[in-house]
Design a protein around this motif. Structure first.
Motif, PDB file in Angstrom:
ATOM      1  N   UNK A  18      52.082  12.324 -12.473  1.00 21.33           N
ATOM      2  CA  UNK A  18      51.018  11.575 -11.798  1.00 21.33           C
ATOM      3  C   UNK A  18      49.698  12.341 -11.826  1.00 21.33           C
ATOM      4  N   UNK A  19      49.420  13.038 -12.924  1.00 26.14           N
ATOM      5  CA  UNK A  19      48.268  13.944 -12.894  1.00 26.14           C
ATOM      6  C   UNK A  19      46.941  13.188 -12.788  1.00 26.14           C
ATOM      7  N   UNK A  20      46.875  11.944 -13.284  1.00 27.28           N
ATOM      8  CA  UNK A  20      45.622  11.205 -13.148  1.00 27.28           C
ATOM      9  C   UNK A  20      45.370  10.832 -11.683  1.00 27.28           C
ATOM     10  N   UNK A  21      46.452  10.532 -10.982  1.00 28.11           N
ATOM     11  CA  UNK A  21      46.346  10.265  -9.544  1.00 28.11           C
ATOM     12  C   UNK A  21      45.827  11.514  -8.826  1.00 28.11           C
ATOM     13  N   UNK A  22      46.309  12.670  -9.286  1.00 29.62           N
ATOM     14  CA  UNK A  22      45.845  13.946  -8.725  1.00 29.62           C
ATOM     15  C   UNK A  22      44.333  14.102  -8.923  1.00 29.62           C
ATOM     16  N   UNK A  49      48.604   0.761 -21.427  1.00 28.47           N
ATOM     17  CA  UNK A  49      48.830   1.035 -22.847  1.00 28.47           C
ATOM     18  C   UNK A  49      49.626   2.314 -23.054  1.00 28.47           C
ATOM     19  N   UNK A  50      49.322   3.340 -22.225  1.00 26.27           N
ATOM     20  CA  UNK A  50      50.007   4.615 -22.432  1.00 26.27           C
ATOM     21  C   UNK A  50      51.406   4.598 -21.826  1.00 26.27           C
ATOM     22  N   UNK A  51      51.632   3.749 -20.826  1.00 26.50           N
ATOM     23  CA  UNK A  51      52.920   3.741 -20.152  1.00 26.50           C
ATOM     24  C   UNK A  51      53.163   4.993 -19.354  1.00 26.50           C
ATOM     25  N   UNK A  52      52.095   5.676 -18.956  1.00 31.85           N
ATOM     26  CA  UNK A  52      52.250   6.934 -18.234  1.00 31.85           C
ATOM     27  C   UNK A  52      50.956   7.273 -17.515  1.00 31.85           C
ATOM     28  N   UNK A  53      51.064   8.090 -16.454  1.00 35.15           N
ATOM     29  CA  UNK A  53      49.878   8.577 -15.765  1.00 35.15           C
ATOM     30  C   UNK A  53      49.630  10.046 -16.057  1.00 35.15           C
ATOM     31  N   UNK A  54      50.450  10.660 -16.901  1.00 33.83           N
ATOM     32  CA  UNK A  54      50.247  12.075 -17.171  1.00 33.83           C
ATOM     33  C   UNK A  54      49.227  12.239 -18.286  1.00 33.83           C
ATOM     34  N   UNK A  55      48.306  13.192 -18.109  1.00 32.72           N
ATOM     35  CA  UNK A  55      47.191  13.304 -19.051  1.00 32.72           C
ATOM     36  C   UNK A  55      47.664  13.650 -20.459  1.00 32.72           C
ATOM     37  N   UNK A  56      48.664  14.533 -20.566  1.00 34.18           N
ATOM     38  CA  UNK A  56      49.083  14.920 -21.914  1.00 34.18           C
ATOM     39  C   UNK A  56      49.750  13.742 -22.635  1.00 34.18           C
ATOM     40  N   UNK A  57      50.474  12.897 -21.877  1.00 33.19           N
ATOM     41  CA  UNK A  57      51.089  11.732 -22.531  1.00 33.19           C
ATOM     42  C   UNK A  57      50.032  10.698 -22.914  1.00 33.19           C
ATOM     43  N   UNK A  58      48.985  10.590 -22.116  1.00 35.22           N
ATOM     44  CA  UNK A  58      47.911   9.654 -22.478  1.00 35.22           C
ATOM     45  C   UNK A  58      47.231  10.121 -23.767  1.00 35.22           C
TER      46      UNK A  58
END
Lengths: 445, 120
Positions: free
Chosen positions: A131-135, A187-196
């Protein structure tokens, strides 16, 4: 560690660094951020100077590069004033909150792929979690406290107004900012920056999700209190807004926080929309090694510079908005557009997931939608068409007895003072022709 | 699992130490000359308007903005997990979310019509 080394974009990469490496990375990141901030102040002054046909600071050091350092030393040697009317504890706490919170965002910004530092294989990123984008959004919200508390505790009218404005402004633009992220997560299916970043290998989200990117660009300027949205410190109205009562290094903390925040939102824009640390298209197609090793830091810094230039460019070009215009723009334009855009994107992706993804079906659907729009437009236009027809006004000088009621048996005869647009229904054609010739004759005399 | 948060703590300590140092430094290295006028609130040279800390009352618009912010922030909180799990939820999630967004949009339209978004 694992028998199968995790690929980039896998969260298992993170959280395995030894403590010395964590401290080293954090230290390098911190010093890099402070240096980049110093550079940005110089960069802004030089670029704005160029835009205003000036030279800008060029005396201290090569190209004036040491000017920020001189500024820092000067500020450090100033008296730290605490106004008699201020709430002392909060007054001193506010700059600390602003500066410390600004520093924290970079912890989850990916700067590059997995590299080897002193024999330890580690990604060029301090940390990452699901959840790094939320962070990032949470830390940005804490940064608002610094500004609001500074305005509140100074005990000055200008500061209070600046703090209030800033709270309402940042809160309003945070909604638009948060909504612009939704399409990216979709689109990314994730909130983690590295996965985006890993999801943008083929296409940058700025291309795929252009409206989201534009909304983010606008709201990030509102979020950092930069021109043309720098209402909390509008010097024409509020002297300096929330930091009117601060001096010396305490003031410098707000200055630092503002510039670090500029770098932060630029880094977030790059991570979420501009392909992260990946080389831009022409370089990566020509040179296959562009995304390996330490090179990505170069691309990342280059993109940061471009974004900072955009900030400076905006400041050099646009005048400040009025506060009610600014709030109206945020609440009545950005938010409805982002919500409708989210609905469109999710509907599009949902339909694509359900009914195949091949290009032909997509194009057929696109064609059907376009045809429907065209048909609706055509039908609406047909209905409107008669109204658009210009109705020739027939000129009847005796209509309704205005301006002069006709005498019994009086007919209208053309005079030279009558308008030339007299239609044939009123005057006989031959008479019109003759008078026309007459008029021409008059002009030729 | 907690290891991924350790770097944030390290960076936070660095940033906080820097901030505390910078806020404390002026009272050590800066000059200190007492001047009563300097400690007054800045109001362009005239005697400052007497006011309580926090300024007493301020326009209700700010309160309304804060309340609206909470409404939309909670909408965003719901939208994020939906967006992340969109491909697993399939059409069901899409329709559910569309209903939710339209509901919030109805509230939004109501606030707009009642003038809650006007600043003047």
């Amino acid at each position: 560690m694992n028998p199968t080394t995790p690929q980039y974009g896998d969260l298992a990469l993170f959280g395995h660094d030894p403590l010395w490496l964590v401290i080293l990375k954090a230290l390098v990141l911190f010093i890099g951020l402070v240096l980049l901030t110093l550079f940005t102040t110089w960069f802004e002054r030089r670029v704005v100077a160029r835009m205003q046909q000036r030279v800008g600071p060029n005396r201290a050091g090569p190209f004036g590069l040491l000017v920020p350092l001189a500024d820092g030393i000067k500020l450090a040697l100033k008296e730290g004033i605490t106004p008699a009317n201020a709430d002392k504890v909060v007054y001193l706490l506010a700059p600390m909150i602003a500066a410390a919170a600004a520093m924290l965002v970079f912890a989850v910004i990916p700067l590059g792929p997995v590299v080897s530092i002193f024999g330890v294989s580690t990604p060029l990123q301090l940390t990452d979690f699901s959840v790094s984008t939320l962070y990032i959004l949470a830390i940005a919200s804490i940064g608002i406290y610094g500004i609001v508390l500074a305005g509140w505790s100074s005990g000055s009218t200008y500061s209070l107004l600046g703090g209030l404005r800033s709270s309402a402004q940042m809160v309003s633009y945070e909604i638009a900012m948060g909504l612009s992220f939704v399409a990216v997560f979709l689109y990314a299916g994730s909130m983690s920056t590295s996965q985006i970043v890993a999801g943008q290998t083929d296409w940058w989200y700025a291309v795929l999700l252009l409206p989201s990117f534009v909304i983010y660009l606008i709201s990030m300027v509102g979020e950092t209190n930069r021109a043309p949205f720098d209402l909390p410190e509008a010097e024409g109205e509020l002297v300096a807004g929330f930091h009117t009562e601060y001096s010396g290094l305490r003031w410098a903390m707000f200055f630092l926080a503002e510039y670090v925040n500029m770098i932060n939102v630029s880094a977030v824009a790059i991570t979420l929309f501009l392909g992260g640390w990946r080389a831009p298209a022409p370089i990566s197609t020509v040179w296959s090694g562009a995304n390996d090793g330490w090179w990505p830091i170069l691309w990342f810094l280059g993109k940061i510079l471009v974004m900072l230039f955009v900030f400076v460019w905006l400041r050099g070009t646009l005048p400040r908005l009025r506060y009610d215009q600014f709030m109206r723009f945020g609440w009545k334009v950005l938010i409805p557009i982002s919500i409708v855009w989210i609905l469109l994107v999710s509907a599009w992706r949902g339909i694509r997931n359900e009914y195949g993804t091949d290009l032909r079906t997509t194009l057929i659907w696109l064609g059907v939608i376009l045809f429907a729009i065209a048909a609706i437009a055509f039908l609406l236009d047909l209905r409107r068409a008669p109204e658009d027809e210009v109705v020739e006004p027939t000129y009847d000088p005796y209509a309704g007895g205005y301006p002069v009621p006709p005498l019994p048996g009086q007919e209208f005869t053309y005079t030279r003072r009558a308008p030339q647009t007299v239609p044939a229904t009123v005057v006989e054609t031959s008479a019109l022709e003759s008078t026309g010739q007459e008029l021409e004759g008059d002009r030729n005399e | 699992m907690g290891e991924v948060y350790l770097p944030i703590l390290v960076l936070g300590i660095l940033g906080a130490a820097f901030a505390v140092f910078s806020v404390a430094a002026p009272s050590i290295i800066g000059p200190r000359r007492y001047n009563r006028a300097r400690l007054d609130a800045y109001e362009c040279g005239i005697d400052p308007t007497p006011q309580p800390i926090g300024g007493g009352r301020f326009p209700i618009k700010y309160y309304l903005t804060a309340m609206l912010f909470i409404v939309f922030d909670i909408e965003i909180v719901f939208l994020y997990p939906f967006a992340v799990a969109f491909d697993q939820l399939r059409l069901f999630g899409l329709i559910e979310m569309a209903v939710f967004i339209v509901t919030v949009l109805a509230v939004y339209a109501y606030v707009w019509r009642r003038g809650g978004l006007e600043w003047d």
